[in-house]
Design a protein around this motif. Structure first.
Motif, mmCIF file in Angstrom:
data_model
loop_
_atom_site.group_PDB
_atom_site.id
_atom_site.type_symbol
_atom_site.label_atom_id
_atom_site.label_comp_id
_atom_site.label_asym_id
_atom_site.label_seq_id
_atom_site.Cartn_x
_atom_site.Cartn_y
_atom_site.Cartn_z
ATOM 1 N N TYR A 11 34.544 47.786 37.503
ATOM 2 C CA TYR A 11 33.722 46.389 37.510
ATOM 3 C C TYR A 11 34.025 45.894 36.493
ATOM 4 N N VAL A 12 33.861 44.321 36.448
ATOM 5 C CA VAL A 12 34.129 43.069 35.714
ATOM 6 C C VAL A 12 32.709 42.769 35.513
ATOM 7 N N LEU B 131 49.897 43.133 35.765
ATOM 8 C CA LEU B 131 50.377 42.444 36.841
ATOM 9 C C LEU B 131 51.809 42.676 37.568
ATOM 10 N N SER B 132 52.831 42.759 36.741
ATOM 11 C CA SER B 132 54.055 43.226 37.325
ATOM 12 C C SER B 132 54.238 44.338 37.917
ATOM 13 N N ALA B 133 53.416 45.389 37.949
ATOM 14 C CA ALA B 133 53.360 46.758 38.453
ATOM 15 C C ALA B 133 52.758 46.667 39.912
ATOM 16 N N ILE B 134 51.921 45.570 39.986
ATOM 17 C CA ILE B 134 51.026 45.430 41.185
ATOM 18 C C ILE B 134 51.021 44.093 41.679
ATOM 19 N N VAL C 295 39.970 37.036 28.267
ATOM 20 C CA VAL C 295 40.498 35.643 28.347
ATOM 21 C C VAL C 295 41.913 35.499 28.920
ATOM 22 N N ASP C 296 42.797 36.656 28.833
ATOM 23 C CA ASP C 296 44.058 36.250 29.272
ATOM 24 C C ASP C 296 43.968 37.068 30.847
ATOM 25 N N ASP C 297 43.216 37.261 31.354
ATOM 26 C CA ASP C 297 43.030 37.926 32.901
ATOM 27 C C ASP C 297 43.725 36.864 33.712
ATOM 28 N N HIS C 298 44.267 37.418 34.744
ATOM 29 C CA HIS C 298 44.733 36.597 36.015
ATOM 30 C C HIS C 298 43.498 36.928 36.999
ATOM 31 N N ILE C 299 43.083 35.896 37.647
ATOM 32 C CA ILE C 299 42.220 36.085 38.815
ATOM 33 C C ILE C 299 42.530 35.679 40.018
ATOM 34 N N PHE C 300 42.175 36.366 40.836
ATOM 35 C CA PHE C 300 42.758 36.225 42.354
ATOM 36 C C PHE C 300 41.183 36.195 43.440
ATOM 37 N N VAL C 301 41.141 35.362 44.105
ATOM 38 C CA VAL C 301 39.851 35.379 45.064
ATOM 39 C C VAL C 301 40.139 35.637 46.388
ATOM 40 N N ASN C 302 39.372 36.558 46.837
ATOM 41 C CA ASN C 302 39.752 37.168 48.166
ATOM 42 C C ASN C 302 38.529 37.660 48.857
ATOM 43 N N HIS C 303 38.196 36.866 50.024
ATOM 44 C CA HIS C 303 37.099 36.815 50.899
ATOM 45 C C HIS C 303 35.682 36.981 49.973
ATOM 46 N N GLY C 304 35.819 36.001 48.931
ATOM 47 C CA GLY C 304 34.502 35.740 48.128
ATOM 48 C C GLY C 304 34.222 36.865 46.958
ATOM 49 N N ILE D 124 30.833 40.593 38.267
ATOM 50 C CA ILE D 124 31.192 39.440 38.790
ATOM 51 C C ILE D 124 32.596 39.483 39.595
ATOM 52 N N GLY D 125 33.159 40.873 39.323
ATOM 53 C CA GLY D 125 34.396 41.385 40.285
ATOM 54 C C GLY D 125 34.600 42.430 40.024
ATOM 55 N N LEU D 126 35.919 42.744 40.448
ATOM 56 C CA LEU D 126 36.584 44.279 40.492
ATOM 57 C C LEU D 126 37.891 43.837 39.510
ATOM 58 N N ARG D 127 38.098 44.859 38.645
ATOM 59 C CA ARG D 127 38.992 44.712 37.595
ATOM 60 C C ARG D 127 40.180 45.978 38.341
ATOM 61 N N VAL D 128 41.543 45.470 38.570
ATOM 62 C CA VAL D 128 42.663 46.303 39.162
ATOM 63 C C VAL D 128 43.689 46.227 37.888
ATOM 64 N N GLY D 129 44.040 47.581 37.628
ATOM 65 C CA GLY D 129 45.167 47.873 36.588
ATOM 66 C C GLY D 129 45.790 48.886 36.932
ATOM 67 N N VAL D 130 46.792 49.191 35.994
ATOM 68 C CA VAL D 130 47.514 50.382 35.789
ATOM 69 C C VAL D 130 47.350 50.958 34.358
#
Length: 108
Positions: A44-45, A69-72, A50-59, A24-30
């Motif tokens: 992949y996600v 999140l604070s690092a990226i 439950v505590d993820d921040h979700i950002f929608v970009n170009h679908g 359903i999307g892409l997970r990015v972290g450090v």
């Protein structure tokens, strides 16, 4: 607070998810790694946390855990193809203060 994808990166993620047949999307972290402190983790996600921040970009939905999140925050991810053998995601992270010589890790 945001993590964004360029149109090229979003298209690449869509292609990869389609080839995979699920997700359903892409997970990015450090994670702690390398000589300078952190390394990026991309996956992949299939199910969000439950505590993820979700950002929608170009679908494409980009999922980021609260600890990363604070690092990226403010990072833009691009997909760059320089040749048939040299292609991949490029991370433009405004929080990076230092990178190791090999480019595998960074500090914030």
């Amino acid at each position: 607070m945001a993590v964004s994808l360029t149109p090229a990166a979003a298209q690449r993620v869509k292609t990869m998810i389609d080839k995979r047949g699920q997700g359903i999307g892409l997970r990015v972290g450090v994670k702690k790694s390398g000589c300078t402190g952190f390394a990026y983790v991309v996956d992949y996600v299939d199910e969000p946390n439950v505590d993820d921040h979700i950002f929608v970009n170009h679908g494409v939905d980009v999922y980021v855990d609260p600890k990363s999140l604070s690092a990226i925050d403010g990072m833009e991810i691009d997909y760059v193809r320089e040749s048939l053998l040299n292609e991949g995601f490029e991370f433009r992270n405004p929080n990076v203060k230092d990178e190791c010589g090999c480019g595998e890790s960074f500090s914030v």
